[in-house]
Each structure stands twice: as structure tokens, then as C-alpha cells.
Design a protein around this motif. Structure first.
Motif: not given
Length: 257
Positions: A163-166, A203-211, A222-230, A237-243
Motif C-alpha cells: 500500500a505504501d508503494l506507487s 515490524v511493519a506498522g501498517a502491515d495487512r499481510t501479516i498482522n 525470541a527476545h529479538s532486537h526490534t525496530v518498528e517502521v510506523a 523492505y521495498v518502501s523503507h529499504s534504507k531503514e
């Protein structure tokens, strides 16, 4: 008088003092192996690839056939075997289940999950998805071919996957998607690599494929280091490739310390 013993001692001490630095260089993780998910192919990693290569990493992209879970795990291990030294194994979506199984390979130093599944031993992603149902799972956008492969309805791909791609970019991804054997989503994990190796989750904050709540659940368990992209879609991975590349680089730096 020329003292050969003194010279030998000096050279030996210099060699020994340089050994820790040599070992540090040898243990530095510079190999990154990227694994795509269902209904996608490796081309979606281009932005992440470009960022990582610019920063000096050696990047390889696995093209899983998606014909069976075993085939996909084997494809990942085949690429891992081509690397010289340790690797960071990165996956998106269904690819997360694949690297959970393939990541037990001794060459894997760490795992990065990008809006991805992360099942435990005895689990599969289809059942895990029922913990926190996604918008996609409640829709009719998932279709199946006559021979048992799933794909996303191209007319709904943009809405649920990107949804966040053209519109144009989402249309290309929809038309280049790789159908995934339906049974792959029910493949049971035997030995989850994240239980033995450090992991990161984007974590993709507005993901509609995986909640997103399922992604957060996986990361917490898993005690993973976590980064959320609102606001990011499943195609983070496409829309926020730099992050995403920054998280992968942080994983490599952390493991190399």
C-alpha cells in the motif's frame, strides 16, 4: 655484536601482538544473504542491496522456487555454502519460516526478520497466523491455481501487500510474483535457529499481510532486537529499504564486536 636472538624475539612479539587484530578481521561479518517471501521474487531487495553494497557488504540474493518448503530451505543453504566466512541471514514474510529452518547452518551468525514469520519448533506459519489474523487472511485476495499454488489477486496486490508503494511499482510486483505451493504455509519447523542465534525483527506498522501484532509477538518471544517502521506496508523492505538496510548493518556490527 649482532644479536639474532633479540631480533627474533622482537619479530615474534610483533607477530603475536597483531594476532588479535587479525582474528577480529576474520570474524567480521561482511556476508549478507537475502531471502524473499511468498508472492515475490528477489528483485524487491534491490534498494536494500544497493545500500548494503555501498557500505561495503557482500550481498547475495536467494531465489527460492517456492515449489516446496524443503526446496526453499535447500536453496538458502546452497547460497550460504558459496559464502566465505560467516553470514547474516535476512528474510521477508514466508521467507522467515524458511530461514528459521535453514539458519541452523553453522555459517549463519545472526538472523534478521523483516515483516516475517518466525515459528517455533512444531509450529507452522498458517497456524501462527491465526493468533493474530491479518486483513489479508480475512479477504478473498488469496487465489489458488489448479495445481495447488497460491497467489495474490493482482487487482488487490497493492491494497494488501504494497500500500505504501506507487500503483505502478505494486503492479509490477503483482505481475512478477512467484506463486507459492499452498502446503508451504503448513510446513512444520523442526529446529528453530532463532533459539540459538541472535535475531532482529523489523515490524511493519501498517502491515495487512501479516498482522503487526504477530510480528511483535514473534519478536518478544525470541527476545529479538526490534525496530518498528510506523505506517509501513508488508513491502517495508521495498518502501523503507534504507531503514531495513540499517537494521541489517547493525546486526552485522553487533555480531562482529
Amino acid at each position: 655484536m649482532f644479536n639474532r636472538f633479540a631480533v627474533f624475539t622482537t619479530v615474534l612479539c610483533a607477530a603475536l601482538s597483531s594476532t588479535p587484530n587479525l582474528q577480529a578481521q576474520q570474524s567480521e561479518v561482511k556476508n549478507i544473504v537475502l531471502v524473499h517471501g511468498a508472492w515475490a521474487d528477489g528483485s524487491g531487495w534491490r534498494g536494500v542491496y544497493d545500500n548494503l553494497v555501498k557500505d561495503g557488504f557482500k550481498v547475495s540474493i536467494v531465489q527460492e522456487p517456492e515449489t516446496s518448503f524443503h526446496d526453499d530451505v535447500t536453496a538458502v543453504k546452497r547460497v550460504l555454502a558459496l559464502q566465505a566466512g560467516p553470514s547474516i541471514l535476512v528474510a521477508h514474510s514466508y521467507g522467515g519460516a524458511v530461514i528459521t529452518e535453514a539458519g541452523t547452518d553453522p555459517s549463519v551468525a545472526g538472523l534478521v526478520y523483516v515483516a516475517a514469520h518466525m515459528p517455533d519448533a512444531g509450529e507452522n506459519e498458517a497456524d501462527d497466523g491465526k493468533r493474530f489474523p491479518s486483513d489479508l487472511s480475512k479477504s478473498g485476495a488469496i487465489k489458488k491455481t489448479a495445481d495447488g499454488f497460491t497467489y495474490l489477486d493482482p487487482t488487490q496486490f497493492h491494497e494488501y501487500f504494497a500500500a505504501d508503494l506507487s500503483v505502478e511499482q505494486a503492479a509490477f510486483m503483482a505481475r512478477s510474483q512467484v506463486p507459492n505451493a499452498a502446503d508451504n504455509f503448513k510446513a512444520v519447523i523442526t529446529t528453530p535457529s532463532w533459539r540459538e542465534k541472535p535475531s532482529w525483527m523489523v515490524v511493519a506498522g501498517a502491515d495487512r499481510t501479516i498482522n503487526p501484532d504477530l510480528e511483535r509477538f514473534y519478536a518478544k518471544r525470541a527476545h529479538s532486537h526490534t525496530v518498528e517502521v510506523a505506517g509501513a506496508s508488508h513491502s517495508v523492505y521495498v518502501s523503507h529499504s534504507k531503514e531495513v538496510a540499517a537494521v541489517i548493518e547493525e546486526a552485522a556490527r553487533t555480531i562482529s564486536k
